[in-house]
Structures are given as structure tokens and as C-alpha cells.
Write a protein that holds these residues in place. Structure first.
Motif, mmCIF file in Angstrom:
data_model
loop_
_atom_site.group_PDB
_atom_site.id
_atom_site.type_symbol
_atom_site.label_atom_id
_atom_site.label_comp_id
_atom_site.label_asym_id
_atom_site.label_seq_id
_atom_site.Cartn_x
_atom_site.Cartn_y
_atom_site.Cartn_z
ATOM 1 N N LYS A 1 -2.732 -3.682 15.504
ATOM 2 C CA LYS A 1 -3.027 -2.265 15.043
ATOM 3 C C LYS A 1 -1.947 -1.553 14.240
ATOM 4 O O LYS A 1 -1.883 -1.054 13.274
ATOM 5 N N ALA A 2 -0.615 -1.910 14.600
ATOM 6 C CA ALA A 2 0.638 -1.607 13.615
ATOM 7 C C ALA A 2 0.412 -2.070 12.373
ATOM 8 O O ALA A 2 0.722 -1.149 11.505
ATOM 9 N N VAL A 3 0.178 -3.187 12.451
ATOM 10 C CA VAL A 3 -0.144 -3.793 10.711
ATOM 11 C C VAL A 3 -1.025 -2.999 10.048
ATOM 12 O O VAL A 3 -0.756 -2.741 9.107
ATOM 13 N N ALA A 4 -2.325 -3.031 10.731
ATOM 14 C CA ALA A 4 -3.393 -2.448 9.898
ATOM 15 C C ALA A 4 -3.189 -0.746 9.762
ATOM 16 O O ALA A 4 -3.389 -0.689 8.716
ATOM 17 N N GLY A 5 -2.681 -0.162 10.539
ATOM 18 C CA GLY A 5 -1.925 1.138 10.354
ATOM 19 C C GLY A 5 -1.358 1.310 9.276
ATOM 20 O O GLY A 5 -1.168 2.146 8.664
ATOM 21 N N ALA A 6 -0.235 0.471 9.255
ATOM 22 C CA ALA A 6 0.595 0.602 8.154
ATOM 23 C C ALA A 6 -0.083 0.271 6.996
ATOM 24 O O ALA A 6 0.247 0.918 5.859
ATOM 25 N N GLY A 7 -0.707 -0.771 6.689
ATOM 26 C CA GLY A 7 -1.415 -1.075 5.608
ATOM 27 C C GLY A 7 -2.398 0.209 5.274
ATOM 28 O O GLY A 7 -2.224 0.442 4.051
ATOM 29 N N ALA A 8 -3.068 0.771 5.991
ATOM 30 C CA ALA A 8 -3.828 2.071 5.638
ATOM 31 C C ALA A 8 -2.924 3.072 5.223
ATOM 32 O O ALA A 8 -3.291 3.823 4.373
ATOM 33 N N ALA A 9 -1.886 3.154 5.642
ATOM 34 C CA ALA A 9 -0.963 4.634 5.459
ATOM 35 C C ALA A 9 -0.489 4.190 3.819
ATOM 36 O O ALA A 9 -0.631 4.984 3.223
ATOM 37 N N GLY A 10 -0.274 2.783 3.628
ATOM 38 C CA GLY A 10 -0.107 2.468 2.420
ATOM 39 C C GLY A 10 -0.683 2.655 1.355
ATOM 40 O O GLY A 10 -0.666 3.049 0.190
ATOM 41 N N VAL A 11 -2.071 2.421 1.846
ATOM 42 C CA VAL A 11 -3.090 2.549 0.855
ATOM 43 C C VAL A 11 -3.327 4.148 0.341
ATOM 44 O O VAL A 11 -3.664 4.424 -0.948
ATOM 45 N N VAL A 12 -3.447 4.823 1.520
ATOM 46 C CA VAL A 12 -3.538 6.394 1.377
ATOM 47 C C VAL A 12 -2.370 6.818 0.521
ATOM 48 O O VAL A 12 -2.715 7.607 -0.616
ATOM 49 N N ALA A 13 -1.301 6.376 0.920
ATOM 50 C CA ALA A 13 -0.164 6.999 -0.227
ATOM 51 C C ALA A 13 -0.401 6.517 -1.421
ATOM 52 O O ALA A 13 -0.023 7.489 -2.264
ATOM 53 N N GLY A 14 -0.597 5.322 -1.719
ATOM 54 C CA GLY A 14 -0.774 4.846 -3.011
ATOM 55 C C GLY A 14 -1.908 5.574 -3.706
ATOM 56 O O GLY A 14 -1.692 5.855 -5.111
ATOM 57 N N ALA A 15 -3.078 5.845 -3.222
ATOM 58 C CA ALA A 15 -3.993 6.410 -3.623
ATOM 59 C C ALA A 15 -3.704 8.028 -4.175
ATOM 60 O O ALA A 15 -4.008 8.602 -5.213
ATOM 61 N N VAL A 16 -3.092 8.709 -3.379
ATOM 62 C CA VAL A 16 -2.569 9.807 -3.412
ATOM 63 C C VAL A 16 -1.629 10.058 -4.401
ATOM 64 O O VAL A 16 -1.867 10.740 -5.728
ATOM 65 N N LEU A 17 -0.771 9.071 -4.719
ATOM 66 C CA LEU A 17 0.675 9.125 -5.500
ATOM 67 C C LEU A 17 0.182 8.878 -7.103
ATOM 68 O O LEU A 17 0.488 9.153 -8.024
ATOM 69 N N SER A 18 -0.601 7.526 -7.068
ATOM 70 C CA SER A 18 -0.975 6.734 -8.306
ATOM 71 C C SER A 18 -2.149 6.347 -8.670
ATOM 72 O O SER A 18 -2.581 6.036 -9.633
ATOM 73 N N GLY A 19 -3.212 6.142 -7.597
ATOM 74 C CA GLY A 19 -4.399 5.631 -7.935
ATOM 75 C C GLY A 19 -4.753 4.142 -7.288
ATOM 76 O O GLY A 19 -3.936 3.799 -6.256
ATOM 77 N N PRO A 20 -5.755 3.492 -7.718
ATOM 78 C CA PRO A 20 -6.228 2.357 -6.875
ATOM 79 C C PRO A 20 -5.111 1.039 -7.235
ATOM 80 O O PRO A 20 -4.886 0.467 -6.170
ATOM 81 N N VAL A 21 -4.491 1.209 -8.097
ATOM 82 C CA VAL A 21 -3.538 -0.182 -8.133
ATOM 83 C C VAL A 21 -2.465 0.074 -7.247
ATOM 84 O O VAL A 21 -1.926 -0.934 -6.502
ATOM 85 N N ALA A 22 -1.663 1.332 -7.178
ATOM 86 C CA ALA A 22 -0.749 1.636 -6.516
ATOM 87 C C ALA A 22 -1.037 1.744 -4.906
ATOM 88 O O ALA A 22 -0.415 1.093 -4.163
ATOM 89 N N GLY B 1 -0.358 -3.407 0.679
ATOM 90 C CA GLY B 1 0.231 -4.728 0.883
ATOM 91 C C GLY B 1 1.849 -4.744 1.327
ATOM 92 O O GLY B 1 2.310 -5.530 1.922
ATOM 93 N N ALA B 2 2.619 -3.924 0.450
ATOM 94 C CA ALA B 2 3.918 -3.721 0.764
ATOM 95 C C ALA B 2 4.132 -3.257 2.167
ATOM 96 O O ALA B 2 5.065 -3.812 2.821
ATOM 97 N N ALA B 3 3.452 -2.349 2.421
ATOM 98 C CA ALA B 3 3.492 -1.801 4.070
ATOM 99 C C ALA B 3 3.095 -2.729 5.059
ATOM 100 O O ALA B 3 3.960 -3.025 5.847
ATOM 101 N N VAL B 4 2.388 -3.569 5.015
ATOM 102 C CA VAL B 4 1.750 -4.763 5.739
ATOM 103 C C VAL B 4 3.024 -5.649 5.650
ATOM 104 O O VAL B 4 3.170 -6.149 6.914
ATOM 105 N N ALA B 5 3.474 -6.062 4.699
ATOM 106 C CA ALA B 5 4.467 -7.058 4.555
ATOM 107 C C ALA B 5 5.912 -6.547 5.363
ATOM 108 O O ALA B 5 6.556 -7.302 5.769
#
Length: 128
Positions: A17-38, A44-48
Motif C-alpha cells: 500500500k505504501a509503494v502504490a500510494g507513493a507511486g500515485a502521489a508521484g503521478v499526481v504531483a508530476g501531472a500537476v507540475l508538468s504533465g504526463p511525462v513528468a 516511478g521515482a516515488a516507487v523506487a
């Protein structure tokens, strides 16, 4: 290799759950900051980061666990109060009302005629 990483993640605080949650938080942050590539990169970086054994790993797992808990709480709230159903019904009702008003008052026809007349006027004046 992915299976062994998942098995290792289960053993860490917060588990998958922590891994999935970190990945989801990273995806949302990246989308808000810069779009789909970010979004993909930060996810991925958050999961790592959750695989690290230091303070950064602890922080990533903590964010991931918090995100996972927030998602569960939001789902539980929605299940109890039917928020998405109420929103969908409201949108459907508004669309039906707008359609009925359009049929009664011919809104789109009036706008279309006005736009066409305006275009014709501009075209006529620009050719003189």
C-alpha cells in the motif's frame, strides 16, 4: 525481478500500500507540475524511493501510506454519502434542463443565425 521487488516491498513498513500510494502521489504531483511525462517519471521515482532503507525511503513510504489511507477514506466517504452518484445525477439533470430550454427557446439556432449574420457582415465589409 519484479516479483522479488514486490515481495521485498511487502516486508517494509506500510507494505505494498505504501509503494502504490507513493507511486500515485508521484503521478499526481508530476501531472500537476508538468504533465504526463513528468507524471510517469515522478511516479516511478516515488516507487523506487520506497525501496531505500534510509530516511528518504522512510519518507516515501510514509507519504505512500498516507496517500493510500486518504484514498480509502475518500472511497468510504463516497460509498456512505454517494457523492459521485449525486454529482452524476446533477450533471444529467442540468443537461436535460439545458436541452429542454434549447428546444423551447431555440438558443443554438439563434446563436448560429447571429454568428452567420456577423460573419456575412464582416465578409461584406472586408471586400469593399
Amino acid at each position: 525481478e519484479g516479483v522479488s521487488q514486490a515481495e521485498e516491498a511487502k516486508k517494509r513498513p506500510g507494505g505494498l500500500k505504501a509503494v502504490a500510494g507513493a507511486g500515485a502521489a508521484g503521478v499526481v504531483a508530476g501531472a500537476v507540475l508538468s504533465g504526463p511525462v513528468a507524471a510517469v517519471a515522478l511516479g516511478g521515482a516515488a516507487v523506487a524511493m520506497t525501496t531505500r532503507s534510509d530516511g528518504l525511503g522512510d519518507a516515501a513510504r510514509s507519504v505512500g501510506s498516507g496517500t493510500a489511507s486518504a484514498v480509502v477514506a475518500a472511497k468510504d466517504f463516497n460509498d456512505k454519502h454517494q457523492v459521485t452518484t449525486k454529482i452524476a445525477n446533477g450533471v444529467q439533470s442540468a443537461a436535460a434542463s439545458a436541452s429542454a430550454a434549447n428546444q423551447k427557446y431555440h438558443v443554438t439556432e439563434t446563436i448560429g443565425a447571429a454568428a452567420s449574420a456577423g460573419y456575412q457582415n464582416v465578409k461584406k465589409n472586408s471586400s469593399q
